[in-house]
Motif scaffolding. Structure first.
Motif, PDB file in Angstrom:
ATOM      1  N   GLN A 269      63.368   0.557 -26.311  1.00  0.00           N
ATOM      2  CA  GLN A 269      63.636   1.626 -27.283  1.00  0.00           C
ATOM      3  C   GLN A 269      62.428   2.563 -27.308  1.00  0.00           C
ATOM      4  O   GLN A 269      61.416   2.244 -27.909  1.00  0.00           O
TER       5      GLN A 269
ATOM      6  N   LEU B 203      68.195   2.969 -28.339  1.00  0.00           N
ATOM      7  CA  LEU B 203      67.958   1.636 -27.794  1.00  0.00           C
ATOM      8  C   LEU B 203      68.743   1.482 -26.492  1.00  0.00           C
ATOM      9  O   LEU B 203      69.975   1.602 -26.467  1.00  0.00           O
ATOM     10  N   TYR B 204      68.028   1.243 -25.393  1.00  0.00           N
ATOM     11  CA  TYR B 204      68.659   1.028 -24.089  1.00  0.00           C
ATOM     12  C   TYR B 204      68.678  -0.478 -23.802  1.00  0.00           C
ATOM     13  O   TYR B 204      67.621  -1.120 -23.764  1.00  0.00           O
ATOM     14  N   GLU B 205      69.853  -1.020 -23.607  1.00  0.00           N
ATOM     15  CA  GLU B 205      69.985  -2.437 -23.287  1.00  0.00           C
ATOM     16  C   GLU B 205      70.135  -2.608 -21.775  1.00  0.00           C
ATOM     17  O   GLU B 205      70.906  -1.904 -21.126  1.00  0.00           O
ATOM     18  N   LYS B 206      69.370  -3.576 -21.225  1.00  0.00           N
ATOM     19  CA  LYS B 206      69.377  -3.863 -19.789  1.00  0.00           C
ATOM     20  C   LYS B 206      69.160  -2.591 -18.964  1.00  0.00           C
ATOM     21  O   LYS B 206      69.909  -2.279 -18.034  1.00  0.00           O
TER      22      LYS B 206
ATOM     23  N   GLN C  98      64.488  -4.878 -15.300  1.00  0.00           N
ATOM     24  CA  GLN C  98      65.628  -4.638 -16.195  1.00  0.00           C
ATOM     25  C   GLN C  98      65.288  -5.243 -17.553  1.00  0.00           C
ATOM     26  O   GLN C  98      65.178  -6.457 -17.707  1.00  0.00           O
TER      27      GLN C  98
ATOM     28  N   ASP D 267      65.411  -4.559 -22.203  1.00  0.00           N
ATOM     29  CA  ASP D 267      65.865  -3.797 -23.358  1.00  0.00           C
ATOM     30  C   ASP D 267      64.676  -2.974 -23.848  1.00  0.00           C
ATOM     31  O   ASP D 267      63.597  -3.527 -24.081  1.00  0.00           O
TER      32      ASP D 267
END
Length: 378
Positions: free
Chosen positions: A47, A306-309, A43, A45
């Protein structure tokens, strides 16, 4: 008798062989567990970046032509000549255009003199009309007192009418002349502009790329005379997908890879309506030319969402079956087949949904595995 003896011996031998034949049975051998490489669902962050390759072109390019017809009498530049803004590059014979300006000036001066004359005449006729009005009033009063004849009064009145008519005519003449003066002023302005158009002036600092005409050639409006380019800056033109373009905006800084080095460019143009044939969008990135040249290839790194976690796994850990995607979770000494949803790929990693982070999974060679199979984790 001898034949019977041979047959009897053969029968006894065959019977002995069948009697002493060992019993046959299938022996099952156990299959050894497969050894698999194990990883975990991470898991992080993340991009993703999309790479797009395009060709560098001049930031500004202009194909210039004359706006008037004429014969070329000056060619002051050649291909490769560096020029400054407002430098003269070509010109056509300006004789007829100079004459047109002088003619317009003369007609304008005549019209101004005519207006001055008519205004002076109008002032005089107004004064004369005012005097005549007083004379008509005086004679009318005398006529009432029988101190003058009726004919004198009528003559004075007729003279007043003529003066009023002349005043109206002069008023109209002055107004008309003023309108005509504006027309002549417009003609003079046009003649001056056409005279300026006999010279082809550089609209910006740049380099002459091509000259298409020679001294003595006759040119017409719309006929390309030369091409000028600006190489202080270069534009990288790209064709990208709608998914990528939706994450970009004007003025955004983009990293660009070239044969010389890596540098930063700026998004200056985004086509929101896709090409009807390729279904791609045109993107233009501007960057300094330092050491680069037109026609060179460059690669832009276009940032995505941007994908967080986000849950991320190796691409090699995914099994594709019947348009669905699966992974194999490692539980103790066997594997469990689980369906996942693919979100977005970035290099050798896949962003997924459908499983929790931290679980152990088989990271490669998953096509040979089955649900529940016993394995040895490596």
């Amino acid at each position: 008798m001898r034949i019977l003896l041979i047959i009897s011996i053969s029968i006894i031998a065959i019977t002995a062989l069948l009697w002493t034949k060992p019993d046959t049975y299938a022996e099952l051998q156990s299959v050894s567990p497969s050894t698999v490489k194990v990883d975990v669902v991470k898991q992080i962050d993340i991009q993703p970046f999309a790479k797009a390759t395009g060709k560098l072109e001049p930031a500004r390019k202009a194909s210039l032509h004359f706006q008037v017809s004429g014969q070329i009498n000056e060619r002051l530049v050649e291909a490769g000549t560096r020029i400054k803004v407002k430098d003269k590059m070509l010109s056509v014979d300006s004789g007829d255009f100079i004459d047109a300006v002088e003619e317009s000036k003369a007609l304008l001066e005549i019209k101004r003199d005519t207006i001055k004359r008519d205004i002076r005449l109008l002032e005089l006729i107004k004064q004369e009309r005012e005097l005549q009005e007083e004379e008509v009033k005086r004679l009318k009063q005398l006529d009432r007192n029988s101190l003058t004849s009726k004919s004198n009064y009528d003559q004075a009145l007729q003279s007043l009418y003529r003066q009023q008519a002349e005043e109206t005519r002069l008023n109209h003449s002055v107004n008309l002349a003023r309108s005509e003066l504006k027309v002549e002023q417009a003609r003079l302005s046009k003649a001056k502009r056409n005279l300026e158009r006999t010279q082809l002036i550089s609209p910006f600092d740049g380099i002459i790329n091509t000259v298409y005409v020679e001294v003595g050639d006759y040119v017409s409006p719309g006929q390309t005379a030369l091409e000028i380019i600006q190489l202080d800056e270069l534009d990288l033109n790209l064709e990208i997908s709608g998914t990528t373009v939706s994450k970009l905006e004007l003025g955004q800084k983009i990293k660009v890879e070239t044969e010389k080095d890596n540098r930063e460019g700026e998004v200056i143009s985004i086509s929101l309506d896709p090409n009807s044939e390729t279904n791609t969008h045109t993107l233009k990135i501007r960057l300094a030319s330092n050491g680069l040249f037109s026609g060179q290839l460059a690669v832009a790194n276009l940032p995505g969402k941007l994908y967080e976690k986000a849950n991320v796994i190796p691409i090699s850990s995914i099994l594709y079956e019947d348009n669905l995607s699966y992974i194999f979770e490692v539980v103790d000494n066997y594997v469990v087949k689980k369906e996942i949803r693919l979100v977005e790929r970035f290099n050798d990693f896949q962003i997924i949904e459908g499983v929790e982070s931290g679980i152990r999974i088989v990271s490669k060679d998953v096509s040979s595995l089955t649900d529940g199979q016993v394995i040895i984790a490596n």
